[in-house]
Design a protein around this motif. Sequence first.
Motif, PDB file in Angstrom:
ATOM      1  N   ASN A 159       0.892  -1.428  -0.077  1.00  0.00           N
ATOM      2  CA  ASN A 159      -0.049  -0.061   0.068  1.00  0.00           C
ATOM      3  C   ASN A 159       0.989   1.242   0.068  1.00  0.00           C
ATOM      4  OD1 ASN A 159       0.739   0.462   2.812  1.00  0.00           O
ATOM      5  ND2 ASN A 159      -0.561  -1.320   3.396  1.00  0.00           N
ATOM      6  N   SER A 181      -0.910   6.283  -5.905  1.00  0.00           N
ATOM      7  CA  SER A 181      -0.958   5.162  -6.655  1.00  0.00           C
ATOM      8  C   SER A 181      -1.035   4.982  -7.997  1.00  0.00           C
ATOM      9  CB  SER A 181      -2.298   4.088  -5.889  1.00  0.00           C
ATOM     10  OG  SER A 181      -2.228   3.088  -6.598  1.00  0.00           O
ATOM     11  N   LYS A 200      -2.963   0.861 -10.471  1.00  0.00           N
ATOM     12  CA  LYS A 200      -4.348   0.443 -10.496  1.00  0.00           C
ATOM     13  C   LYS A 200      -5.072   0.332 -11.882  1.00  0.00           C
ATOM     14  CE  LYS A 200      -4.897   0.684  -6.062  1.00  0.00           C
ATOM     15  NZ  LYS A 200      -5.278  -0.407  -5.132  1.00  0.00           N
ATOM     16  N   THR A 201      -5.987  -0.852 -12.080  1.00  0.00           N
ATOM     17  CA  THR A 201      -6.452  -0.684 -13.357  1.00  0.00           C
ATOM     18  C   THR A 201      -7.522   0.179 -13.513  1.00  0.00           C
ATOM     19  OG1 THR A 201      -8.100  -2.410 -12.557  1.00  0.00           O
ATOM     20  CG2 THR A 201      -5.981  -3.404 -13.476  1.00  0.00           C
ATOM     21  N   ASP A 242     -10.871  -0.488 -14.182  1.00  0.00           N
ATOM     22  CA  ASP A 242     -11.964  -0.909 -13.436  1.00  0.00           C
ATOM     23  C   ASP A 242     -11.695  -0.643 -11.754  1.00  0.00           C
ATOM     24  OD1 ASP A 242     -13.122  -1.988 -15.737  1.00  0.00           O
ATOM     25  OD2 ASP A 242     -12.609  -3.940 -15.234  1.00  0.00           O
ATOM     26  N   GLU A 243     -10.528  -0.877 -11.377  1.00  0.00           N
ATOM     27  CA  GLU A 243     -10.278  -0.523 -10.061  1.00  0.00           C
ATOM     28  C   GLU A 243     -10.437   0.956  -9.772  1.00  0.00           C
ATOM     29  OE1 GLU A 243      -7.037  -3.888  -8.676  1.00  0.00           O
ATOM     30  OE2 GLU A 243      -6.363  -2.253  -9.819  1.00  0.00           O
ATOM     31  N   LYS A 244      -9.999   1.858 -10.635  1.00  0.00           N
ATOM     32  CA  LYS A 244      -9.986   3.160 -10.322  1.00  0.00           C
ATOM     33  C   LYS A 244     -11.523   3.711 -10.495  1.00  0.00           C
ATOM     34  CE  LYS A 244      -5.557   4.319 -12.738  1.00  0.00           C
ATOM     35  NZ  LYS A 244      -5.085   5.047 -13.979  1.00  0.00           N
ATOM     36  N   LYS A 283     -14.175   2.082  -9.774  1.00  0.00           N
ATOM     37  CA  LYS A 283     -14.720   1.316  -8.383  1.00  0.00           C
ATOM     38  C   LYS A 283     -14.307   2.513  -7.204  1.00  0.00           C
ATOM     39  CE  LYS A 283     -15.201  -2.724  -5.444  1.00  0.00           C
ATOM     40  NZ  LYS A 283     -14.488  -4.205  -5.327  1.00  0.00           N
ATOM     41  N   LEU A 284     -13.066   2.869  -7.100  1.00  0.00           N
ATOM     42  CA  LEU A 284     -12.889   3.635  -6.193  1.00  0.00           C
ATOM     43  C   LEU A 284     -13.439   5.194  -6.030  1.00  0.00           C
ATOM     44  CD1 LEU A 284      -8.771   3.065  -5.782  1.00  0.00           C
ATOM     45  CD2 LEU A 284     -10.927   2.531  -4.174  1.00  0.00           C
ATOM     46  N   GLN A 332     -16.777   4.666  -4.914  1.00  0.00           N
ATOM     47  CA  GLN A 332     -16.792   4.807  -3.580  1.00  0.00           C
ATOM     48  C   GLN A 332     -16.844   5.927  -2.649  1.00  0.00           C
ATOM     49  OE1 GLN A 332     -13.809   1.687  -2.605  1.00  0.00           O
ATOM     50  NE2 GLN A 332     -15.187  -0.004  -2.937  1.00  0.00           N
ATOM     51  N   LYS A 347      -9.802   9.285 -11.236  1.00  0.00           N
ATOM     52  CA  LYS A 347      -9.152   8.200 -12.029  1.00  0.00           C
ATOM     53  C   LYS A 347      -7.394   8.551 -12.048  1.00  0.00           C
ATOM     54  CE  LYS A 347     -11.368   6.279 -15.284  1.00  0.00           C
ATOM     55  NZ  LYS A 347     -12.044   5.790 -16.559  1.00  0.00           N
ATOM     56  N   GLU A 369      -5.690   6.884  -5.509  1.00  0.00           N
ATOM     57  CA  GLU A 369      -5.221   6.971  -3.931  1.00  0.00           C
ATOM     58  C   GLU A 369      -3.942   7.636  -3.988  1.00  0.00           C
ATOM     59  OE1 GLU A 369      -6.105   2.213  -2.403  1.00  0.00           O
ATOM     60  OE2 GLU A 369      -4.149   2.611  -3.353  1.00  0.00           O
TER      61      GLU A 369
END
Length: 608
Positions: free
Chosen positions: A327, A422, A425-426, A428-430, A432-433, A436, A490, A494
Amino acid sequence: MGKKSFQNRPPRIPFPVEDIQANGCRNPTCENFLTLSSIKNSDGSGEGLEEAFQRGGGSYRISGTGKNTASLVCEICTERKKQGEDITVVSTTLKSNQAVYEELSRISGYLNENPLKCPNQACDSNIGKKPISVNKNGRTSSGNQRYQCNHCGKNFSAKPKSRRQEKPHLNKLLFKLLVNKEPIRRIAELLDLSEKAVYGKIRFIHRQCLDFARSRERKLERMNFKRLYLSTDRQILMTNWSHRDDKRNSDLYGIATACLNSSYVFAFNFNYDGSVDAYEAERDAIESGDYDRAKHHRKHARIWLAREFDEAVKNRPPKEKLPFAGNLRDEIKIKSFIDQKFNLSDSSENIDATKQLPVRGALVHNEYTMMAHFFLLKRLFASTEKTRFFLDLDSGMKTAYISAFREEIAEDRSDGFLVRTSKNKTNDEKEKLVAQFRKMVSVISGIPVRQLTFKDLMEVTNNIIAERLKKPIKIPNSPEWWIEHPWVSKAEPEKMVAAVTDLSKYDTMHQANLYRMVTLAPVDRFFMNIRRMSMYFERPFQSGTGMGRIWHGYSAYNPEMYTIVGDIFRIHYNYCSRSTRKITPAMKLGLAKTPIPEEKILYYRKYQ
């Protein structure tokens, strides 16, 4: 007798050169913070000045840290640390102020109206404090004025030797192809030119770009900006090897600073000087006894000398097995550990057996390029009321910023922040974050996600940051206090942020608002564009030679091409590139009223 004994040896702390003092305490809350920079005598004159610099400048002492190196230890910070205060860094490696001045002169030379520079790097006008002094000495065969240096007798021309251009009507098309990722061979084929002619045109375009930039960017020193929010990051590039028998790469480090509000890139500088003859510099260093001097007192302190580079490779500490960075906290911990243990010179250069010095020109110590970069920005922002710098996590970058903006920091006219984002990240992960984050803001504000405005996002984010500032995170090996940034995009899914200057002068919500704005997005956007649109700046790939060698078909063999194409792309990005609203960064900043056509840069004097 005591004072006379100082006359035959250099000062233990280097004297300021042209108001540049790169040495001093890094702690903005320390009484020593302005001690050395407040002394402006560049010639070392003044009552008690020489003795003060010999003994350590008052509340400092000198500590040897290795062969030909020494550190400046702040006695006040040392005592505060003994008393239990959380002060991690109490010493800094001494640097040559002359080397910073030389590097600043190099990267800011394009701002000078009639820059005259003796090509002899050992001349006292280049290494020393003597101003350039020349006599006219006829003309060259092409009609350019020839000069003779009064210090060393070297003859040189005011303008670089240039051949008559073949098919000058193709310059505009070549300019566009160059900033749209066409390889040199492809450009030569499309324009029916030889590669030699293409390179000649590129150098012509580069000279015109710098002339155009000078006409605009000299205005920055007089522009009264109330606030400038600036993102600074660096890019590492490799040159291909020239000989199959020696497949080592040369690394170049490029540092850039971009404006948050306008995206204008103020400077993009590489630690490479193509005007230096490295072999002549090495010979002069040996003859003048440079290797016997402390590094911060060397005549050629700015550049990597051959023997010095070989010693750095030989004495490189063995690689340690580092834990996996799962992390951002772990990444910061590991990065801070590496900087404290290995990056003592604040250069952040990776020197090992797979690297070599460039075949032509000279590699500059990266810490001097970074310091010169910030001193150049200091010059450009002379009339700016306040600056806020958002810096990539790099101890050398932080040190360079503090060294240049020391007075502004002390006067509460500049603040700095470190950023770690970060980058693995892919998509899709971006997404999703981001979802959220918006949902969290919706819950806190009580407003449905679809009805959220940017103002709602800012207000909730500021409140979250204000709460997190009450319990900042202390990461081992890092002197700063960090927070996890709640804002998610995006570009930066993080992010962790830490202040490097004292923000206690602001109330909590003012601090929270500053933290919220911290981002590297403007400079990262520039890097992304130049990677996508310039074939030289594409990321390299692993070759089939084994042993970790890196090779790329489009990478430069001549390191100077990175500096040339980097300058060309920066000017085109600032003045010619159009966003969806047809507004360029220069227009947003106030340096242009409309997008600038390429021909007005190529032949800008004609349009004045």
